[in-house]
Each structure stands twice: as C-alpha cells, then as structure tokens.
Write an enzyme that holds these catalytic residues in place. Structure first.
Site, PDB file in Angstrom:
ATOM      1  N   THR A 105      45.054 124.905 -34.611  1.00 15.67           N
ATOM      2  CA  THR A 105      46.086 125.882 -34.954  1.00 15.67           C
ATOM      3  C   THR A 105      45.798 127.222 -34.288  1.00 15.67           C
ATOM      4  OG1 THR A 105      46.415 124.757 -37.064  1.00 15.67           O
ATOM      5  CG2 THR A 105      47.353 126.949 -36.850  1.00 15.67           C
ATOM      6  N   ASP A 106      44.544 127.612 -34.235  1.00 11.58           N
ATOM      7  CA  ASP A 106      44.173 128.814 -33.480  1.00 11.58           C
ATOM      8  C   ASP A 106      44.593 128.673 -32.016  1.00 11.58           C
ATOM      9  OD1 ASP A 106      43.040 130.042 -35.669  1.00 11.58           O
ATOM     10  OD2 ASP A 106      40.972 129.596 -35.110  1.00 11.58           O
TER      11      ASP A 106
END
Length: 361
Positions: free
Chosen positions: A113-114
């Site tokens: 997700t980062d």
C-alpha cells in the site's frame, strides 16, 4: 545504511534542516520559492504551526505543486489518525482477500500500500506539472494522497464485483483464482509450480504435458494412475465452469501428477507449451534470475562512505532516455553545503554558522 533507506533514496540529495528553528523555516521558505514540487507526509495540519503548510508556501511560490501523503487524507473522520501500511491493508480490504483459503488474514510480504500510494503520488505530480504548464499564471496546486484511498482503488475488479452484484467478496484464495481452474500453485517433488490453464485450449495443453510426464501403462485406470489425456473430454472438466464446480476433484488429480517430478523438470516439460507457468522463487533467486539480469534489474553504484553497493535498478525502459541510478542514497546532510550553495547561493562560512547554531546538519 538500512536496506529500505537505500531503496527509496537513490538519486536524491540530503540536507538536514531543523524547522523548529526560525532560521530553518526561513531556509525552507527560500528553497520552496525555488522549487517545483514539495512532498510531505505529516498528519494534516501539523506543518501549519511552522509555516510550512500549503496555504503559506503557495503564497511564497504560487507555482508550487505540494503533495501531502497521509494515512487517511486531509479530510474525513479518520484524517487525524496515524496511518501505516499494514493497518490500511487490514481496514480497507486487502488483508481480507490475502492468504490461504482456510487460514487467517495475512499482510502482503512488502508494504504494497505504501508502494502503490507512492506510484499514485508520482503520477499525480506529473499530471499537476502538465496542468500547471497549461494554466494561466503557471499555477500550482495541493495534491491530497491517502493510503486508504489508494488501497481501495487497488482492490480493482474485486471491489467492482461487489459494487456490481451487491454481494460480499469471496475471501481469500491463496494462489488460486475464484473463477478460473486450474490457476494456482501445485506442489512438485521439491517445491511449488504455478500453472494457469486459463481457458479450455490451455487446459488441453496442460493435460497433454502432464500426460507426457507419466510412465506408460497398459491401462491407466487399472494401474491406479491419473489419466490427464482424458480430462479435457471428461464432463466434469471439459469447460471452465465445470472445472470451477469440480475444483476439489480436479486440483488434487493435477497435484498427484506434479508431485512426481521436480520443479526444474516441470519447467523443462512446459517450455514452449504456450501456457502460463512459473516456479515460485525466493527473493535472492528473483533478483539474480537470468531474465531479471538480462533486463538490468540491478545496478552497482559507489557511495563515498559505504563503498560499492548493489541496488535495484529503474524497472522501465525508455527508447530515448536512460532513467539510470545516477547517485547512491545519501547520508543525512551529505549535500547541505551543495544544495544551499547551489540553490540559494550561500557561502560555506554562512552554512557553517547555521550548522553551529543547530539550524542545519
């Protein structure tokens, strides 16, 4: 220097500035005036007290593109919560669909997700640069990027299925696919191989290759051996819809064959078949994979303090540009004099005075 620091800070210059010091804020204001883009990842409102928020800096430089990356965005009920990749994976759907069918939810092996949020940010910054060039007055803008928003967007077709049908998702599938069979990892004699019989033709190809690996027998059924050659015409397996209904029958049959040979042997047998297949490699084997190396997946640069270091290379190939790793990841404050001198015209004596006062590092 840690591996994460090495990966994300290639081609960057580092200056150390304390924005709790008024002179440090003034330095940052001066740098912002000369900059095209600013990226920050503080909680919403945190930088306003230092005069480093978009409202302040856009007055200093109206052309500035100011990107804010947070866990939950600049608005909404969660906006003041600290956001971390694994928490967002959990709360916004990804963990619920990741893991073995009967196992607990698990996170993705990297902070995906980062990473997707960073990609959305870079794309958005590029779009803002194009918009700025087309606008009257070369006007910049504030870009609000949230891990939560990007995570929901990355649910893609699974989220769309929920929206279209009004039904909840079907949960975790491990390496399998909910609506295509066979399409998953199968155990071999020594590890695992991924096989993708994505349509009826490819399923026939797979069956032929599986059959070719079995020893000849006068009567497979009497010998107790599976008979892959018969599967494409078996009513239980002849169409993908039938295979999906009967996956609990078919998949163990396939695995009874794949277990008879090593992964390397299966890779040789499937070579040239036209069907998708893959070994399951660990990270070391992946980065040094012959195909990855042929595509220049890694590169070596020299760091003034750490010596030679091997880094992951830029993955995209351009026909007219070389997006190379031009410089090693810096140590903290490695380029303070270079940046303040080159961008703001400050002399070494002035920089040294600021360092003595604790304004810069």
């Amino acid at each position: 220097m840690g591996s994460a620091l090495r990966q994300v800070n290639r081609n960057k210059k580092s200056i150390g500035v304390s924005f709790q010091h008024p002179s440090g804020v003034q330095l940052l204001h001066s740098l912002a005036k000369e900059s095209d883009i600013l990226v920050e990842n503080y909680l919403p409102g945190s930088l306003a007290k230092y005069g480093l928020d978009y409202a302040t800096l856009s007055k200093i430089n109206p052309s500035l593109i100011y990107a804010s990356i947070t866990g939950y965005g600049q608005s909404g009920p969660y906006s003041n919560r600290a956001g971390y990749d694994v928490m967002v994976e959990a709360e916004f759907g990804l963990m619920h669909i990741t893991g073995q069918r009967e196992g607990p939810p698990v996170k993705v092996g990297v902070a995906i997700t980062d990473l997707t949020t960073g990609l959305y940010t870079s794309n958005s910054v590029m779009a803002a640069l194009i918009q700025r060039a087309k606008s009257e007055g070369n006007k910049g803008q504030h870009i609000d990027v949230a891990l939560s928003d990007c995570q929901i967007a990355s649910l893609s077709n699974i989220a769309m299925s929920c929206l279209v049908t009004g039904e909840r998702d079907s949960g975790k599938w491990g390496t399998a696919h909910p609506s295509i069979v066979p399409y998953r990892g199968f155990s071999t004699a020594d590890s695992t191989i991924l096989l993708g019989g994505g349509n009826d033709r490819l399923f026939g190809v797979l069956c032929a290759r599986l059959a070719s690996a079995l020893p000849p027998a006068p009567n497979d059924a009497e010998a107790g051996l599976p008979n892959p050659s018969a599967w494409p015409t078996d009513p239980r397996f002849s169409t993908n819809a039938a295979r999906v209904r009967n996956r609990e029958v078919l998949e163990p049959l396939i695995e009874s064959v794949t277990r008879t040979k090593s992964t390397a042997e299966w890779l040789g047998l499937l070579d040239g078949s036209g069907m998708p297949y893959a070994a399951v490699n660990d990270v070391m084997d992946s980065v040094w994979h012959p195909h990855a190396q042929a595509r220049n997946a890694t590169t070596t640069v020299t760091h003034p303090s750490c010596g030679n270091m091997t880094l992951l290379n830029h993955p995209v190939k351009f026909s007219g540009t070389d997006p190379s790793i031009r410089s090693a990841p810096p140590t903290l404050g490695q380029h303070t004099e270079e940046v303040l001198g080159g961008v703001l015209g400050m002399g070494n004596g002035e920089v040294e005075r600021l360092r003595h006062e604790g304004v810069v590092a």
